[in-house]
Design an enzyme around this catalytic site. Sequence first.
Site, PDB file in Angstrom:
ATOM      1  CE1 TYR A  57       7.791   1.732  -2.583  1.00  0.00           C
ATOM      2  CE2 TYR A  57       5.617   1.384  -3.489  1.00  0.00           C
ATOM      3  CZ  TYR A  57       6.485   2.116  -2.711  1.00  0.00           C
ATOM      4  OH  TYR A  57       6.047   3.234  -2.050  1.00  0.00           O
ATOM      5  N   PRO A 203      -0.699   3.694   6.654  1.00  0.00           N
ATOM      6  CG  PRO A 203      -2.640   3.130   5.500  1.00  0.00           C
ATOM      7  CD  PRO A 203      -1.160   3.277   5.310  1.00  0.00           C
ATOM      8  N   GLY A 207       1.220  -2.443  10.034  1.00  0.00           N
ATOM      9  CA  GLY A 207       0.552  -3.560  10.694  1.00  0.00           C
ATOM     10  C   GLY A 207       0.531  -3.449  12.211  1.00  0.00           C
ATOM     11  CG  LEU A 209      -2.033   1.543  14.190  1.00  0.00           C
ATOM     12  CD1 LEU A 209      -2.233   2.861  13.457  1.00  0.00           C
ATOM     13  CD2 LEU A 209      -2.381   1.724  15.659  1.00  0.00           C
TER      14      LEU A 209
HETATM   15  N1  LIG Z   1       6.134   7.174  -0.400  1.00  0.00           N
HETATM   16  C1  LIG Z   1       6.855   6.455   0.452  1.00  0.00           C
HETATM   17  O1  LIG Z   1       7.990   6.820   0.804  1.00  0.00           O
HETATM   18  C2  LIG Z   1       6.257   5.204   1.018  1.00  0.00           C
HETATM   19  C3  LIG Z   1       6.902   4.553   2.102  1.00  0.00           C
HETATM   20  C4  LIG Z   1       6.285   3.402   2.582  1.00  0.00           C
HETATM   21  C5  LIG Z   1       5.118   2.915   2.019  1.00  0.00           C
HETATM   22  N2  LIG Z   1       4.552   3.569   0.958  1.00  0.00           N
HETATM   23  C6  LIG Z   1       3.299   3.093   0.321  1.00  0.00           C
HETATM   24  O2  LIG Z   1       2.314   2.936   1.332  1.00  0.00           O
HETATM   25  C7  LIG Z   1       1.753   1.641   1.259  1.00  0.00           C
HETATM   26  C8  LIG Z   1       1.284   1.188   2.631  1.00  0.00           C
HETATM   27  O3  LIG Z   1       2.368   1.148   3.553  1.00  0.00           O
HETATM   28  P1  LIG Z   1       2.890  -0.213   4.215  1.00  0.00           P
HETATM   29  O4  LIG Z   1       2.421  -1.346   3.376  1.00  0.00           O
HETATM   30  O5  LIG Z   1       4.361  -0.079   4.447  1.00  0.00           O
HETATM   31  O6  LIG Z   1       2.223  -0.195   5.652  1.00  0.00           O
HETATM   32  P2  LIG Z   1       0.702  -0.343   6.173  1.00  0.00           P
HETATM   33  O7  LIG Z   1      -0.268  -0.190   5.075  1.00  0.00           O
HETATM   34  O8  LIG Z   1       0.585   0.550   7.342  1.00  0.00           O
HETATM   35  O9  LIG Z   1       0.673  -1.833   6.727  1.00  0.00           O
HETATM   36  C9  LIG Z   1       0.811  -2.955   5.889  1.00  0.00           C
HETATM   37  C10 LIG Z   1       0.752  -4.175   6.798  1.00  0.00           C
HETATM   38  O10 LIG Z   1      -0.570  -4.283   7.315  1.00  0.00           O
HETATM   39  C11 LIG Z   1      -1.090  -5.561   7.015  1.00  0.00           C
HETATM   40  N3  LIG Z   1      -2.518  -5.422   6.782  1.00  0.00           N
HETATM   41  C12 LIG Z   1      -3.147  -4.689   5.830  1.00  0.00           C
HETATM   42  N4  LIG Z   1      -4.478  -4.814   5.927  1.00  0.00           N
HETATM   43  C13 LIG Z   1      -4.708  -5.649   6.974  1.00  0.00           C
HETATM   44  C14 LIG Z   1      -5.861  -6.186   7.582  1.00  0.00           C
HETATM   45  N5  LIG Z   1      -7.081  -5.890   7.132  1.00  0.00           N
HETATM   46  N6  LIG Z   1      -5.718  -7.032   8.637  1.00  0.00           N
HETATM   47  C15 LIG Z   1      -4.497  -7.358   9.096  1.00  0.00           C
HETATM   48  N7  LIG Z   1      -3.369  -6.886   8.559  1.00  0.00           N
HETATM   49  C16 LIG Z   1      -3.456  -6.038   7.514  1.00  0.00           C
HETATM   50  C17 LIG Z   1      -0.325  -6.069   5.816  1.00  0.00           C
HETATM   51  O11 LIG Z   1      -0.266  -7.478   5.818  1.00  0.00           O
HETATM   52  P3  LIG Z   1      -0.941  -8.388   4.653  1.00  0.00           P
HETATM   53  O12 LIG Z   1      -0.138  -8.187   3.408  1.00  0.00           O
HETATM   54  O13 LIG Z   1      -0.863  -9.761   5.211  1.00  0.00           O
HETATM   55  O14 LIG Z   1      -2.356  -7.920   4.495  1.00  0.00           O
HETATM   56  C18 LIG Z   1       1.051  -5.459   6.072  1.00  0.00           C
HETATM   57  O15 LIG Z   1       1.812  -6.270   6.949  1.00  0.00           O
HETATM   58  C19 LIG Z   1       2.872   0.804   0.642  1.00  0.00           C
HETATM   59  O16 LIG Z   1       2.391  -0.422   0.095  1.00  0.00           O
HETATM   60  C20 LIG Z   1       3.419   1.743  -0.381  1.00  0.00           C
HETATM   61  O17 LIG Z   1       2.622   1.722  -1.552  1.00  0.00           O
HETATM   62  C21 LIG Z   1       5.094   4.720   0.465  1.00  0.00           C
END
Ligand SMILES: NC(=O)c1ccc[n+]([C@@H]2O[C@H](COP(=O)([O-])OP(=O)(O)OC[C@H]3O[C@@H](n4cnc5c(N)ncnc54)[C@H](OP(=O)(O)O)[C@@H]3O)[C@@H](O)[C@H]2O)c1
Length: 305
Positions: A57, A203, A207, A209
């Site tokens: 990351y 989850p 963003g 959802l």
């Molecule tokens: N193992 C793997 O291959 C893999 C792949 C992808 C991701 N991951 C892990 O999964 C985690 C989560 O995935 P992700 O970050 O890609 O996607 P996500 O959690 O589905 O979505 C993150 C997005 O949602 C926004 N968000 C979060 N809480 C919010 C709220 N209360 N209101 C409005 N917007 C909100 C964030 O913006 P803000 O920052 O502005 O809050 C960001 O743009 C990653 O950080 C990583 O640790 C693992």
Amino acid sequence: MIQDSQYRPLGASGIMVPPLGTGTNRWTQGKDDEAVFQAFHSLMDAGLNFFDSAEVYSMGKSERLLGACLQRDPRPVVIASKFAPYPTRLSRRQFMNALDASLSRLGKQTIDLYYIHFPYTLLSIETLMDLMAQAVAAGKVRAVGVSNFNAKQMRRAATRLARYRIPLAANQVRYNLLHRQPEWNGVLAACRELNVALVAYRPLERGRLRSDTVPGATSGLLSPTGGKGKVASKEEVVQKTLLTIAQQRGKSVNQVALNWLLRRDTRVIPIPGTTNARHAMENADTLKWQLSDDEFTAIDQVSSP
Ligand SMILES: NC(=O)c1ccc[n+]([C@@H]2O[C@H](COP(=O)([O-])OP(=O)(O)OC[C@H]3O[C@@H](n4cnc5c(N)ncnc54)[C@H](OP(=O)(O)O)[C@@H]3O)[C@@H](O)[C@H]2O)c1
């Protein structure tokens, strides 16, 4: 704060975590450090002390910034990170060097949960699990996880780890209301069978959802077709169902989406990513209420594959 009964186990590892973790893949040491520190403190105040990172990351910057947060706030945490098994990394020494580099960036002696980031590698799953067992024996890793593994790969990993009496603690896979594949590709069933936590990444489908990305959310006007003469896509139907429930309950769309995942199965631990203290708090508030049976079923029906 989190009630004792809300904590969820990382499989049979003995480690308990709050039902929501926090993803840090967009944490990059630099101009937004203060915002991230604030988000970190808010999450810790709410009892959400499970953080997910990986060496890849932002090329180590996520781990480094997480380490800086841990230095500022010494309260107990559960830290997860990941080894990337690139095709050029074939030796024990490369594995241990990568683990040591993660530990150094995090400023820790032990990583609580260490995953193999993906199964696409020249090394066999058995060899990777042998390396993980050595890391556990060296006291550098408490619990072993895999990520993006299918059910068959999970079974191979769990079988090999059993030789060392180490349980497979978690499989981290993409899981959300627009991507429910773990329910039908066998991964959720394997998690139940093997007693493995399903850590749900993305989850909020990055963003998609959340209230400000749902059509009609700002105006409060909901059209079942997503617009005049236009047939609504499945995504729009899911979003609008979430929005209707969110508006009726006085909650946000992302809280409804997270609530549904938490209720779907007690093995599921979503890890929404955020860099923002207000969003962190909103996500934490998900744990203060529950969907009714009817609401759960309505969302289930519109989002079923
Ligand atoms: N193992 C793997 O291959 C893999 C792949 C992808 C991701 N991951 C892990 O999964 C985690 C989560 O995935 P992700 O970050 O890609 O996607 P996500 O959690 O589905 O979505 C993150 C997005 O949602 C926004 N968000 C979060 N809480 C919010 C709220 N209360 N209101 C409005 N917007 C909100 C964030 O913006 P803000 O920052 O502005 O809050 C960001 O743009 C990653 O950080 C990583 O640790 C693992």
